[in-house]
Scaffold this motif. Structure first.
Motif, mmCIF file in Angstrom:
data_model
loop_
_atom_site.group_PDB
_atom_site.id
_atom_site.type_symbol
_atom_site.label_atom_id
_atom_site.label_comp_id
_atom_site.label_asym_id
_atom_site.label_seq_id
_atom_site.Cartn_x
_atom_site.Cartn_y
_atom_site.Cartn_z
ATOM 1 N N ALA A 136 0.827 -1.213 0.000
ATOM 2 C CA ALA A 136 0.000 0.000 0.000
ATOM 3 C C ALA A 136 0.856 1.256 0.000
ATOM 4 C CB ALA A 136 -0.925 -0.007 1.211
ATOM 5 N N LYS A 137 1.932 1.255 0.793
ATOM 6 C CA LYS A 137 2.821 2.421 0.821
ATOM 7 C C LYS A 137 3.408 2.681 -0.563
ATOM 8 C CE LYS A 137 4.306 4.844 3.471
ATOM 9 N NZ LYS A 137 3.997 6.280 3.724
ATOM 10 N N GLN A 138 3.873 1.617 -1.219
ATOM 11 C CA GLN A 138 4.506 1.774 -2.528
ATOM 12 C C GLN A 138 3.522 2.282 -3.575
ATOM 13 O OE1 GLN A 138 5.833 -2.332 -2.791
ATOM 14 N NE2 GLN A 138 7.962 -1.705 -2.586
ATOM 15 N N TYR A 139 2.372 1.622 -3.667
ATOM 16 C CA TYR A 139 1.447 1.943 -4.749
ATOM 17 C C TYR A 139 0.629 3.209 -4.464
ATOM 18 C CZ TYR A 139 2.668 -2.205 -7.374
ATOM 19 O OH TYR A 139 3.350 -3.127 -8.124
ATOM 20 N N ALA A 140 0.381 3.518 -3.197
ATOM 21 C CA ALA A 140 -0.264 4.799 -2.882
ATOM 22 C C ALA A 140 0.649 5.951 -3.273
ATOM 23 C CB ALA A 140 -0.605 4.871 -1.392
ATOM 24 N N THR A 141 1.948 5.793 -3.020
ATOM 25 C CA THR A 141 2.903 6.820 -3.411
ATOM 26 C C THR A 141 2.942 6.969 -4.931
ATOM 27 O OG1 THR A 141 4.254 6.355 -1.454
ATOM 28 C CG2 THR A 141 5.308 7.563 -3.254
ATOM 29 N N LEU A 142 2.924 5.850 -5.647
ATOM 30 C CA LEU A 142 2.894 5.903 -7.108
ATOM 31 C C LEU A 142 1.650 6.612 -7.611
ATOM 32 C CD1 LEU A 142 3.758 5.147 -9.976
ATOM 33 C CD2 LEU A 142 2.859 2.848 -9.571
ATOM 34 N N ASP A 143 0.498 6.302 -7.047
ATOM 35 C CA ASP A 143 -0.731 6.968 -7.473
ATOM 36 C C ASP A 143 -0.653 8.459 -7.186
ATOM 37 O OD1 ASP A 143 -3.483 6.344 -8.574
ATOM 38 O OD2 ASP A 143 -4.055 7.447 -6.768
ATOM 39 N N HIS A 144 -0.101 8.813 -6.028
ATOM 40 C CA HIS A 144 0.047 10.222 -5.650
ATOM 41 C C HIS A 144 0.982 10.953 -6.621
ATOM 42 C CE1 HIS A 144 0.394 13.681 -2.911
ATOM 43 N NE2 HIS A 144 1.694 13.610 -3.104
ATOM 44 N N LEU A 145 2.127 10.353 -6.893
ATOM 45 C CA LEU A 145 3.112 11.013 -7.746
ATOM 46 C C LEU A 145 2.641 11.128 -9.193
ATOM 47 C CD1 LEU A 145 6.391 9.333 -6.436
ATOM 48 C CD2 LEU A 145 5.652 11.687 -6.043
ATOM 49 N N SER A 146 1.811 10.183 -9.627
ATOM 50 C CA SER A 146 1.368 10.176 -11.027
ATOM 51 C C SER A 146 0.068 10.934 -11.243
ATOM 52 C CB SER A 146 1.193 8.729 -11.512
ATOM 53 O OG SER A 146 0.117 8.098 -10.837
ATOM 54 N N GLU B 245 -4.023 -1.599 12.712
ATOM 55 C CA GLU B 245 -4.870 -0.459 13.066
ATOM 56 C C GLU B 245 -4.014 0.570 13.778
ATOM 57 O OE1 GLU B 245 -7.961 -1.242 15.861
ATOM 58 O OE2 GLU B 245 -6.712 -2.507 17.158
ATOM 59 N N GLY B 246 -4.444 1.805 13.738
ATOM 60 C CA GLY B 246 -3.723 2.867 14.411
ATOM 61 C C GLY B 246 -2.382 3.203 13.793
ATOM 62 N N LEU B 247 -2.165 2.776 12.543
ATOM 63 C CA LEU B 247 -0.911 3.053 11.849
ATOM 64 C C LEU B 247 -1.216 3.903 10.618
ATOM 65 C CD1 LEU B 247 0.624 -0.543 12.021
ATOM 66 C CD2 LEU B 247 1.382 1.457 13.325
ATOM 67 N N GLY B 248 -0.705 5.117 10.619
ATOM 68 C CA GLY B 248 -1.032 6.052 9.549
ATOM 69 C C GLY B 248 -0.078 5.966 8.379
ATOM 70 N N GLN B 249 -0.623 6.168 7.180
ATOM 71 C CA GLN B 249 0.177 6.214 5.961
ATOM 72 C C GLN B 249 -0.246 7.387 5.095
ATOM 73 O OE1 GLN B 249 -0.178 2.364 3.966
ATOM 74 N NE2 GLN B 249 1.752 1.697 4.845
ATOM 75 N N ARG B 250 0.683 8.235 4.802
ATOM 76 C CA ARG B 250 0.512 9.288 3.819
ATOM 77 C C ARG B 250 1.768 9.335 2.974
ATOM 78 N NH1 ARG B 250 -1.647 14.765 6.484
ATOM 79 N NH2 ARG B 250 -1.937 15.235 4.259
ATOM 80 N N PRO B 251 1.655 9.747 1.704
ATOM 81 C CA PRO B 251 0.469 10.296 1.052
ATOM 82 C C PRO B 251 -0.567 9.225 0.747
ATOM 83 C CG PRO B 251 2.214 10.002 -0.542
ATOM 84 C CD PRO B 251 2.809 9.663 0.796
ATOM 85 N N ARG B 252 -1.823 9.665 0.694
ATOM 86 C CA ARG B 252 -2.902 8.785 0.275
ATOM 87 C C ARG B 252 -2.984 8.768 -1.253
ATOM 88 N NH1 ARG B 252 -3.034 5.575 3.344
ATOM 89 N NH2 ARG B 252 -5.036 4.820 2.554
ATOM 90 N N PRO B 253 -3.603 7.750 -1.828
ATOM 91 C CA PRO B 253 -3.812 7.763 -3.271
ATOM 92 C C PRO B 253 -4.674 8.953 -3.695
ATOM 93 C CG PRO B 253 -4.255 5.579 -2.351
ATOM 94 C CD PRO B 253 -4.099 6.506 -1.200
ATOM 95 N N VAL B 254 -4.450 9.441 -4.902
ATOM 96 C CA VAL B 254 -5.295 10.483 -5.460
ATOM 97 C C VAL B 254 -6.688 9.933 -5.745
ATOM 98 C CG1 VAL B 254 -5.632 11.982 -7.468
ATOM 99 C CG2 VAL B 254 -3.369 11.781 -6.425
#
Length: 309
Positions: free
Chosen positions: A100-110, A168-177
């Motif tokens: 999720a971290k990898q692909y959310a970042t890809l979606d955000h950057l693209s 649970e209780g673990l945050g990840q940003r950036p979120r997908p666009v």
């Protein structure tokens, strides 16, 4: 309306599909091909996923398999509109939060261009080296898809509890666009088709010939109807190798060759059987011949199919 995309050469070089010129190719070639796809209206470009190839398979598969997230991120910066597909990511090899971290970042950057294609995988040694359960990879993929739906959703602190994974209780940003990252499920086995029908936004068949596709598509629709799934499903197909025009060299027995209308007449069968997107592939002896073929297909064949990128 049928959409067309392609899996990129160079980034994976199995002897099943790699052309001779790819062995000496590299980043500049990938950039040129991705930019051509972007300009020519292709809906997506796709890359494969293997972490490591055992020696027993290296002769056939080669060990050239670029990392999908790194490759798609590299190409995202050089393109504007074409979507970025993992075809397919073996997501069971990694914890869902890592994926999720990898692909959310890809979606955000693209700017929201990711399509996450997933599959169960088939290389036992790869699973064993990474501590993943090869024997239960189907069930592992099912749970991983569920976990990724949550982890790639809108919540900064997603929560999931399954048999193998819990967080649970673990945050990840950036979120997908994208509010919902499309998940396309790869595979043509009964289990894979069922998984695509019940858990996917799309289906990526693996090697189904034309005469088998109508039965597979009917099963997909029946399974979704019985499960009460009303969301649309993007049904895919991988076409035979193509060559627009007269090659003047041996392109292989299975390759569809000829003038644009001849190719279009053949490819229209896919749309008639209920296919929504075709993954096209072209025979070529060089990067320039490939990009010429891509441009010719987009300009001369696709309009005759009612295609759009």
């Amino acid at each position: 309306m049928v959409v067309y995309g392609m899996q990129l050469p160079v980034q994976s070089q199995s002897t099943v599909f790699a052309e001779c010129w790819e062995a000496a190719a590299g980043p500049d070639d990938l950039l040129a091909i991705a930019r051509t796809a972007d300009r020519a209206g292709f809906a997506y470009i796709a890359v494969c996923d293997h972490v490591a190839i055992p020696q027993r398979l290296a002769g056939a598969m080669s060990t050239v398999w670029y990392d999908p997230v790194a490759t798609l991120s590299f190409l995202a910066a050089a393109t504007e509109r074409v979507r970025l597909l993992s075809h397919v990511a073996v997501v069971g090899l990694r914890h869902p939060l890592v994926t999720a971290k990898q692909y959310a970042t890809l979606d955000h950057l693209s700017g929201g261009r990711l399509v996450l294609g997933v599959g169960a995988g088939h290389v036992r040694e790869e699973f064993e080296a990474l501590g993943a359960d090869f024997a239960s990879r189907g069930a592992l993929l099912d749970e991983t898809i569920d976990a990724l739906r949550v982890a790639l959703g809108p919540e900064e602190f997603p929560s999931f509890a399954g048999k193998r994974f819990a967080f649970e209780g673990l945050g990840q940003r950036p979120r997908p666009v994208q509010a919902r990252v499309p998940v396309w499920v790869g595979g043509s086995s009964p289990a894979a088709v069922r998984r695509a029908a019940l858990k996917g936004d799309g289906w990526l068949p693996q090697g189904d010939p034309r005469d088998r596709l109508p039965r597979q598509i009917a099963r997909l629709r029946t399974l979704r109807e019985k499960a009460g799934v009303e969301d649309p499903l993007v049904v895919g197909a991988i076409t035979e190798p193509l060559y627009v025009g007269r090659a003047g060299w041996d392109t292989g027995r299975r390759t569809l060759t000829g003038e644009p209308e001849v190719l279009a007449e053949s490819l229209r069968e896919y749309g008639a059987m209920g296919v929504d997107q075709i993954q096209v592939r072209f025979r070529s002896r060089s990067r320039s011949e490939l990009t010429d073929q891509m441009a010719a297909f987009a300009a001369e064949v696709a309009p005759r199919l009612g295609c759009e990128g």
